[in-house]
Scaffold this active site. Structure first.
Site, PDB file in Angstrom:
ATOM      1  N   GLU A  46     -20.700  20.014 -27.710  1.00  0.00           N
ATOM      2  CA  GLU A  46     -20.805  19.631 -29.119  1.00  0.00           C
ATOM      3  C   GLU A  46     -20.097  18.305 -29.386  1.00  0.00           C
ATOM      4  OE1 GLU A  46     -20.428  24.194 -29.023  1.00  0.00           O
ATOM      5  OE2 GLU A  46     -19.717  22.472 -27.896  1.00  0.00           O
ATOM      6  N   SER A 163     -31.649  28.826  14.936  1.00  0.00           N
ATOM      7  CA  SER A 163     -32.174  28.962  13.573  1.00  0.00           C
ATOM      8  C   SER A 163     -32.622  27.642  12.949  1.00  0.00           C
ATOM      9  CB  SER A 163     -31.110  29.603  12.670  1.00  0.00           C
ATOM     10  OG  SER A 163     -29.953  28.792  12.601  1.00  0.00           O
ATOM     11  N   TRP A 165     -35.282  24.706  12.824  1.00  0.00           N
ATOM     12  CA  TRP A 165     -35.242  25.070  11.414  1.00  0.00           C
ATOM     13  C   TRP A 165     -36.303  26.128  11.171  1.00  0.00           C
ATOM     14  CZ3 TRP A 165     -31.207  23.567   8.748  1.00  0.00           C
ATOM     15  CH2 TRP A 165     -30.567  22.384   9.076  1.00  0.00           C
ATOM     16  N   THR A 191     -20.799  32.720  11.272  1.00  0.00           N
ATOM     17  CA  THR A 191     -21.618  31.528  11.039  1.00  0.00           C
ATOM     18  C   THR A 191     -20.831  30.264  11.322  1.00  0.00           C
ATOM     19  OG1 THR A 191     -22.997  32.644   9.383  1.00  0.00           O
ATOM     20  CG2 THR A 191     -22.917  30.238   9.290  1.00  0.00           C
ATOM     21  N   SER A 254     -22.477  42.761   3.543  1.00  0.00           N
ATOM     22  CA  SER A 254     -21.196  43.138   2.945  1.00  0.00           C
ATOM     23  C   SER A 254     -21.193  42.899   1.446  1.00  0.00           C
ATOM     24  CB  SER A 254     -20.054  42.377   3.619  1.00  0.00           C
ATOM     25  OG  SER A 254     -20.080  40.994   3.306  1.00  0.00           O
TER      26      SER A 254
END
Length: 315
Positions: A46, A163, A165, A191, A254
């Protein structure tokens, strides 16, 4: 209001504990002021729009994606006081503030000053655009997006871990845009060990919007990383309302098992791997019946040869 909500998205992932609000001021059918919450939370949307509009605000219509703040702060005047001083004809609000220091006080004070106030315009869309703030206030943790890039048969890598791509350039660019819209990004220790990811934003012009990297578990990482021991510890992440979880499979499982995922980004490449590493590990599902009705699809689009599907938790 739709334009104000779009403006609010510019501040997503940059406003810390503050909501990423958008504001537009209209006079005689012309936009005379625009604003969105700036990095770190100030100036508010604002204040930015009012400064741009100047004297044109008198008698104008102000569209705010959230009720203007009414609680005092050392960082500047309340937005309610700024709006009252500017003397608009109307203030149109998408949603009330969930912070009890302001909730309804902002619109009540505006109404008492003779300004017409409307509430509830595109409320659901505004909530979604500011979901990080609402999740932090309601649940005491960041809003969590789980991102998975996978093959048609649900694999995120070959059996040997390769992985790069799975998805193509357009899908990967979109994933980097999602990174730029988050305060923090999290991967598991596995990872980190396997890929040594940078977790930065590699889009021209958005490099400065790389999120804070977080690792779940023990791993050797650079000093600027944050380490947490369990998914629930995301509640302790400082200045984090939007969290992107990028896996791998154990980390994804998880967070799902802990019921901490609010949004799913699924990138599917038109390839079959077979015998590869699955995208998600065991989430402790006891019955198939329980799995139904948990997710609502919001979007599905093509990104080159890949498919993006966006889901959010059912209400």
């Amino acid at each position: 209001m739709a334009a104000a909500i779009a403006l609010s998205e510019r501040g997503r992932g940059r406003t810390g504990d503050n909501p990423n609000v958008g504001c537009i001021i209209v006079k005689d059918g012309i936009i005379v002021g625009r604003g969105w919450t700036q990095p770190g939370g100030r100036p508010h949307a604002e204040a930015m729009a009012l400064e741009q509009a100047g004297k044109a605000t008198k008698g104008a219509d102000i569209y705010c994606t959230m009720e203007p703040c009414a609680h005092e702060s050392k960082r500047g005047p309340t937005c309610v006081d700024l709006v009252k001083e500017a003397a608009p004809a109307r203030v149109i609000v998408a949603t009330l503030d969930i912070d009890e220091r302001t909730r309804r006080q902002g619109i009540d004070r505006l109404g008492e000053s003779g300004i017409s106030v409307s509430v509830g315009v595109l409320e659901q869309q505004a909530h979604r655009a500011m979901a990080g703030f609402f999740t932090r206030m309601e649940k005491g943790r960041p809003h969590v997006t789980l991102k998975l890039a996978m093959s048609l048969d649900g694999c995120i890598a070959m059996a040997d871990g390769t992985s790069k791509w799975i998805t193509g350039k357009r899908a990967r660019a979109h994933a980097h845009l999602e990174r730029a819209r988050c305060d923090a990004i999290l991967v598991g220790a596995g990872t980190v060990v396997a890929d040594n990811p940078g977790l930065d934003v590699r889009l021209t012009g958005l490099e400065g919007r790389s999120p804070q990297p977080v690792v779940l578990g023990k791993a050797e990482v650079a000093d600027h990383w944050t380490e947490i021991s369990e998914p629930e510890a995301i509640a302790e992440l400082d200045q984090t309302s939007w969290l992107l979880v990028e896996g791998g499979a154990a980390t994804a499982a998880s967070f799902l098992k802990a019921d901490l995922v609010d949004r799913l980004l699924l990138y599917r490449a038109p390839i079959m791997i077979g015998g590869g590493l699955q995208a998600i590990g065991d989430i402790g599902l006891g019955s198939l019946d329980v799995a139904h009705g948990q997710w609502v699809r919001l979007d599905r689009r093509d990104l080159g040869q890949d498919m993006l599907e966006l889901y959010e938790r059912a209400a």
